[in-house]
Design a protein around this motif. Structure first.
Motif, PDB file in Angstrom:
ATOM      1  N   LEU A 158       0.845  -1.192   0.000  1.00  0.00           N
ATOM      2  CA  LEU A 158       0.000   0.000   0.000  1.00  0.00           C
ATOM      3  C   LEU A 158       0.881   1.242   0.000  1.00  0.00           C
ATOM      4  O   LEU A 158       1.497   1.578   1.013  1.00  0.00           O
ATOM      5  CB  LEU A 158      -0.919   0.000   1.225  1.00  0.00           C
ATOM      6  CG  LEU A 158      -1.840  -1.204   1.364  1.00  0.00           C
ATOM      7  CD1 LEU A 158      -2.568  -1.184   2.700  1.00  0.00           C
ATOM      8  CD2 LEU A 158      -2.843  -1.239   0.225  1.00  0.00           C
ATOM      9  N   CYS A 159       0.957   1.926  -1.136  1.00  0.00           N
ATOM     10  CA  CYS A 159       1.729   3.159  -1.265  1.00  0.00           C
ATOM     11  C   CYS A 159       0.916   4.170  -2.063  1.00  0.00           C
ATOM     12  O   CYS A 159       0.038   3.792  -2.835  1.00  0.00           O
ATOM     13  CB  CYS A 159       3.054   2.886  -1.981  1.00  0.00           C
ATOM     14  SG  CYS A 159       4.148   1.758  -1.111  1.00  0.00           S
ATOM     15  N   GLY A 160       1.219   5.464  -1.874  1.00  0.00           N
ATOM     16  CA  GLY A 160       0.517   6.516  -2.601  1.00  0.00           C
ATOM     17  C   GLY A 160      -0.786   6.900  -1.911  1.00  0.00           C
ATOM     18  O   GLY A 160      -0.931   6.815  -0.696  1.00  0.00           O
ATOM     19  N   ARG A 161      -1.774   7.343  -2.711  1.00  0.00           N
ATOM     20  CA  ARG A 161      -3.067   7.761  -2.172  1.00  0.00           C
ATOM     21  C   ARG A 161      -3.888   6.510  -1.888  1.00  0.00           C
ATOM     22  O   ARG A 161      -4.258   5.769  -2.783  1.00  0.00           O
ATOM     23  CB  ARG A 161      -3.769   8.672  -3.167  1.00  0.00           C
ATOM     24  CG  ARG A 161      -5.168   9.132  -2.808  1.00  0.00           C
ATOM     25  CD  ARG A 161      -5.271   9.948  -1.526  1.00  0.00           C
ATOM     26  NE  ARG A 161      -4.570  11.192  -1.512  1.00  0.00           N
ATOM     27  CZ  ARG A 161      -5.095  12.375  -1.761  1.00  0.00           C
ATOM     28  NH1 ARG A 161      -6.366  12.483  -2.054  1.00  0.00           N
ATOM     29  NH2 ARG A 161      -4.366  13.452  -1.693  1.00  0.00           N
ATOM     30  N   ILE A 162      -4.175   6.281  -0.614  1.00  0.00           N
ATOM     31  CA  ILE A 162      -4.896   5.082  -0.161  1.00  0.00           C
ATOM     32  C   ILE A 162      -6.103   5.535   0.668  1.00  0.00           C
ATOM     33  O   ILE A 162      -6.040   6.525   1.389  1.00  0.00           O
ATOM     34  CB  ILE A 162      -3.983   4.188   0.714  1.00  0.00           C
ATOM     35  CG1 ILE A 162      -2.787   3.693  -0.081  1.00  0.00           C
ATOM     36  CG2 ILE A 162      -4.732   3.009   1.308  1.00  0.00           C
ATOM     37  CD1 ILE A 162      -3.124   2.755  -1.201  1.00  0.00           C
TER      38      ILE A 162
END
Length: 197
Positions: A161-165
């Motif tokens: 899970l990376c970035g806009r979550i």
């Protein structure tokens, strides 16, 4: 048991002689079993919610039973009504599920098991970040209402899970209401995260 060669070696026979055994009186076995059953009943009764059954001296035994067996029934089973947290990823125009689902590749790839822990660590780091109430709206509508994103760092080795979550808290639909609501889970709240890996 021990083996003793038979005098009839030519026929290949071996005689078996049993060692002496100690007989345990049947009353001891019955008494031990009765004590184990009584202890199990008291432990089970102290862990159950209030009911019509009451054992003699139950109130005085409860502190000891809770100390000896503190886990209760939750140790063995997870509540069917506990919320589930599903991660979603922003793909530029829409939100899509980032959940790896069940074990893939017949259970040999267990990355999906670690994603739940990864999600929990991100939520813990986010702390009391702003949560958007879904108010029984579908997941996509709930995610569109969410505005403020909380920056967090994903320190998990091999992050998924990376970035806009976004993480949606969903509660399962009670079995009695299965015909009244279309989905098996109802979104309760959403939290936006800007995850740096």
């Amino acid at each position: 048991m021990w083996w003793k060669d038979s005098p009839h070696r030519a026929s290949g026979r071996v005689t078996v002689s049993a060692r002496h055994t100690v007989e345990v009186p049947r009353a001891w076995i019955t008494g031990t079993a009765a004590v184990c059953v009584v202890v199990a009943l008291y432990v089970a009764q102290t862990q159950l919610p209030k009911n019509v059954l009451s054992l003699p001296g139950q109130k005085s035994v409860k502190p000891v039973a809770v100390t000896v067996a503190p886990q209760g029934w939750a140790f063995f089973t997870k509540s069917a009504r506990s919320p589930e947290f599903e991660p979603f990823r922003w793909s530029g125009s829409t939100w899509s599920s980032a959940s790896l689902g069940r074990h893939s590749e017949h259970g040999f790839n267990r990355v999906s098991r670690s994603q739940g822990i990864e999600t929990a660590l991100l939520l813990h780091e986010a702390g009391k970040a702003t949560r958007t109430a879904c108010e029984l709206s579908p997941v996509q509508e709930c995610l569109e209402k969410a505005r403020a994103a909380t920056p967090v760092t994903n320190t998990t080795p091999g992050p998924t899970l990376c970035g806009r979550i976004a993480v949606i808290e969903q509660k399962p639909t009670p079995w009695a209401w299965r015909d009244l609501l279309p989905a098996a889970h109802n979104p309760e709240s959403a939290i936006l995260l800007d995850v740096s890996c």
